[in-house]
Every structure is written in C-alpha cells, then in structure tokens.
Design an enzyme around this catalytic site. Structure first.
Site, PDB file in Angstrom:
ATOM      1  N   GLU A  47       0.798  -1.406  -0.040  1.00 32.94           N
ATOM      2  CA  GLU A  47       0.275  -0.113  -0.036  1.00 32.94           C
ATOM      3  C   GLU A  47       0.816   1.158   0.043  1.00 32.94           C
ATOM      4  OE1 GLU A  47      -1.533   0.574   3.876  1.00 32.94           O
ATOM      5  OE2 GLU A  47      -3.346   1.747   3.228  1.00 32.94           O
ATOM      6  N   ASN A 111      -7.041   6.462  -1.674  1.00 30.93           N
ATOM      7  CA  ASN A 111      -5.812   5.424  -1.355  1.00 30.93           C
ATOM      8  C   ASN A 111      -5.902   4.151  -2.391  1.00 30.93           C
ATOM      9  OD1 ASN A 111      -4.185   3.403  -0.242  1.00 30.93           O
ATOM     10  ND2 ASN A 111      -4.522   3.994   1.789  1.00 30.93           N
ATOM     11  N   LYS A 128      -9.586   2.269  -1.869  1.00 28.18           N
ATOM     12  CA  LYS A 128      -9.742   1.627  -0.421  1.00 28.18           C
ATOM     13  C   LYS A 128     -11.161   2.170   0.016  1.00 28.18           C
ATOM     14  CE  LYS A 128      -7.124   1.310   3.898  1.00 28.18           C
ATOM     15  NZ  LYS A 128      -5.885   1.841   4.491  1.00 28.18           N
ATOM     16  N   GLU A 147      -5.990   8.739   7.652  1.00 22.16           N
ATOM     17  CA  GLU A 147      -6.531   8.214   6.378  1.00 22.16           C
ATOM     18  C   GLU A 147      -8.002   8.841   6.088  1.00 22.16           C
ATOM     19  OE1 GLU A 147      -4.991   3.832   6.672  1.00 22.16           O
ATOM     20  OE2 GLU A 147      -5.643   4.685   4.769  1.00 22.16           O
ATOM     21  N   CYS A 173      -4.951  -2.991   2.881  1.00 23.67           N
ATOM     22  CA  CYS A 173      -4.543  -2.792   4.368  1.00 23.67           C
ATOM     23  C   CYS A 173      -5.573  -2.878   5.244  1.00 23.67           C
ATOM     24  CB  CYS A 173      -3.977  -1.464   4.541  1.00 23.67           C
ATOM     25  SG  CYS A 173      -3.060  -1.487   6.100  1.00 23.67           S
ATOM     26  N   ASN A 198       0.374  -0.802   5.512  1.00 29.75           N
ATOM     27  CA  ASN A 198       1.140  -0.291   6.276  1.00 29.75           C
ATOM     28  C   ASN A 198       0.715  -0.185   7.583  1.00 29.75           C
ATOM     29  OD1 ASN A 198       3.121   2.013   4.432  1.00 29.75           O
ATOM     30  ND2 ASN A 198       1.490   1.223   3.595  1.00 29.75           N
TER      31      ASN A 198
HETATM   32  N1  ING Z   1      -3.085   0.488   8.749  1.00 30.07           N
HETATM   33  C1  ING Z   1      -3.705  -0.296   9.726  1.00 30.07           C
HETATM   34  C2  ING Z   1      -4.392  -1.569   9.354  1.00 30.07           C
HETATM   35  O1  ING Z   1      -5.621  -1.740   9.321  1.00 30.07           O
HETATM   36  C3  ING Z   1      -4.530  -0.596  12.177  1.00 30.07           C
HETATM   37  C4  ING Z   1      -4.502   0.446  10.885  1.00 30.07           C
HETATM   38  C5  ING Z   1      -3.180  -0.648  12.844  1.00 30.07           C
HETATM   39  C6  ING Z   1      -5.382  -1.278  12.612  1.00 30.07           C
HETATM   40  C7  ING Z   1      -3.057  -1.322  13.805  1.00 30.07           C
HETATM   41  C8  ING Z   1      -5.665  -1.719  13.715  1.00 30.07           C
HETATM   42  C9  ING Z   1      -4.083  -2.163  14.273  1.00 30.07           C
HETATM   43  O2  ING Z   1      -3.540  -2.450   9.435  1.00 30.07           O
HETATM   44  C10 ING Z   1      -3.833   0.890   7.528  1.00 30.07           C
HETATM   45  N2  ING Z   1      -3.190   1.761   6.788  1.00 30.07           N
HETATM   46  O3  ING Z   1      -5.032   0.544   7.352  1.00 30.07           O
END
Ligand code: ING
Length: 314
Positions: A47, A111, A128, A147, A173, A198
């Site tokens: 991503e 995204n 996304k 985001e 993601c 990410n």
């Molecule tokens: N990042 C993360 C994901 O869903 C996140 C946000 C991080 C959610 C840690 C839960 C725990 O993997 C993105 N960019 O969506």
C-alpha cells in the site's frame, strides 16, 4: 492441465519522508527482477508504496499533502517499473495515493491500488473502502492515523478482474480485517486476492493492546479470508521503523486452505515467493464453501442494511 503461477510479495522497508519516487522505483525494480529470477510472474507491492506513510502526520499545507499523490499512472517516475514489467513479462500490483481530476476542476483523493498485466497494461483498479483512524488530529495520540482526512472512501466497490489466466481481486490494508471484503470478491470467483499494508506494530487506536496481537491479527485476518473464500491471499507490507514509527512486516502468501505458504522474516525490502496452484481451492469451493449450495442470504440482510450495532431491546 493445472494452472500454476509463481507469485511474489515484495515487502518494502521504510520509505523516508524525503525519499524520491525515482529512488523508491529503483527499489521496486530490484525486487521485481529478483522475483522474476525466482520464477515469479506476478509481484505484489505494498500500500502507498511510492511514499512514506504520510497519514501519520497532520500536514498543514495542501501543497505538501498533494506532494504525496500521483495525478496520473504510469507517470515519469513509475514508467520505468511498467517498462521492466513488460520486458520481463511480469504482472504487478502497486499501491499509491491517487488524485482523480474530474469535470469542473474537482479533485478526488483515494488510497488506490492497480493491477498491471504481464504486457504492462493496467488490468484493474481498486480504491480503499475501509479507511481506519479519524479525520481530525488526536492531540493526545503520539502517532496520528489520518486516512479519513486525506482519502475519500473508494467508489469502485470490490471488483474482480479476469487477467493472467485467473480471476484476481485487490483490497488495501485495513480492508483485510473485514470479512465482507473477501466475501464480495469470493462471490465473483476471485482465485487470487492481493493487498498491501502499512500497519504500525502498536495499535494506534489502543495503547493497551499487547504488541504480539498485531502480527497475530495480521495473519489471522488473511488466513481466515483465504480459507473462507477458497482463494490465495498475498499480503505485502511496508515494514520497519519508518520516520520513527515501527511498522510490522509479516508479508505472506496464504493458500486457499488458510495455510501460510511463504512468510517474510525481515523488516526490510524482501521478496518472498510461492507457486500458486489456482485449482488448489476447487475442492473447498465445491464442498464446505460451496456458496450456491450452502449460503442462506435470506438470513443475512443485517449485513447490508445495518451499519453499526443495534442490540435487542432491554
Ligand atoms: N493501517 C492499519 C491496518 O488496518 C491499524 C491500521 C493498525 C489497525 C493497527 C489496527 C491495528 O492494518 C492501515 N493503513 O489501514
């Protein structure tokens, strides 16, 4: 005749805030060539692969925000990647921040991920849908997750594409955590579902969540999605300590059985590969997850008619 394709997940290490697109594309081309050397004919990049994960900051100027977006694809910086892909006969998935200019001067920010076939032609695009985090900066959060501030919700749904002798779909993601993502693609017969991510190792929404759960949830989500929809799932991380924030690796290739066929072991630029038998999930589709034989959509209406939780009356 079994339909087999060697697929690679090209995990990336950190991309610095001031790293040029050209330098990043050089890294992507190096990994594409390594994947090709190992027999891969499809490479999945992460991503927002072309830039640092900028939603971690509350950026002040629109100019700086837009500096992380692409207004056309391919463009001067990414054209070399398309050319090498065509030269090698390798398809690829690439995540990036997209500005779409529409009539009347309006510009939409998404995204986005594209699927490029082995002739270097864009065979599909996805934007996304599940945007995690929030739109307004959270003053007490050491790391932001903005985001919802920088991207609109994708407007293309979860499309599947007939390409490379298969049916392929994409997500991005946070989408990988939602079963609806895989099921909508599974209902289109997707045999390969690819995604980039990410993911901060420390959950930005829960300071108390034990760190080991990050990787557990990462793999759990993709293994479940693969098995419950009898599809290969390929996840490519942007990993390592990027601008002071640790992002998990764990790039993986998951078989339709839910088994891990390949797993990254570093937090840098790393190519992992697996030979994907596109008919490996057939027995699952014909038995336990034969959707036509077993699904009962007359009982599922809450899934599409209700967004949040509505508990039964007291
Ligand atoms: N990042 C993360 C994901 O869903 C996140 C946000 C991080 C959610 C840690 C839960 C725990 O993997 C993105 N960019 O969506």
């Amino acid at each position: 005749m079994p339909r087999k394709i060697v697929v690679a997940a090209a995990q990336m290490g950190p991309v610095a805030r001031d790293e040029s697109r050209w330098h990043v594309v050089d890294r992507l081309i190096s990994m594409m060539r390594e994947a090709h050397r190992r027999g891969a004919r499809l490479v999945v990049f992460p991503e927002l692969a072309l830039t640092t994960f900028f939603p971690r900051w509350a950026l002040q100027s629109e100019e700086e925000v837009d500096s992380f977006f692409e207004t056309e694809m391919p463009n001067n910086a990414t054209a070399p990647l398309f050319e090498v892909a065509k030269e090698l006969g390798v398809g690829f998935h690439l995540g990036y921040a997209e500005i779409e200019a529409v009539a009347g001067g309006k510009r939409h920010h998404y995204n986005t991920a594209i699927l490029v076939d082995q002739k270097g032609k864009i065979a599909g695009k996805y934007r996304k849908v599940h945007l995690p985090g929030y739109a307004e900066p959270q003053p007490h959060h050491p790391v932001q997750h903005l985001e919802k501030r920088y991207f609109e919700v994708g407007n293309l749904g979860f499309p599947a594409f007939r390409t490379m002798d298969s049916i392929m779909g994409m997500c991005i993601c946070n989408d990988r955590r939602w079963p609806e993502t895989y099921r909508v693609l599974g209902l289109q017969g997707a045999e390969i579902i690819m995604l980039g991510y990410n993911t901060p190792s420390a959950n930005p929404s829960s300071a108390s969540e034990p760190l080991h759960l990050g990787m557990f949830h990462n793999l759990l989500s993709m293994q479940a999605g693969a098995y419950q929809n009898a599809a290969w799932v390929i996840g490519a991380a942007k990993a390592g300590i990027e601008e002071g924030v640790h992002h998990m690796g764990g790039s993986c290739i998951i078989a339709p059985t839910g088994e891990i066929a390949a797993l990254a072991t570093t937090e840098g630029d790393e190519v992992i590969t697996a030979e994907c038998d596109l008919d490996k999930g057939t027995y699952i589709r014909e038995t336990i997850f034969n959707f036509a034989a077993h699904r009962r959509i007359e009982h599922y209406k809450l899934i599409t008619e209700q967004t949040g939780v509505v508990p039964p009356p007291e």
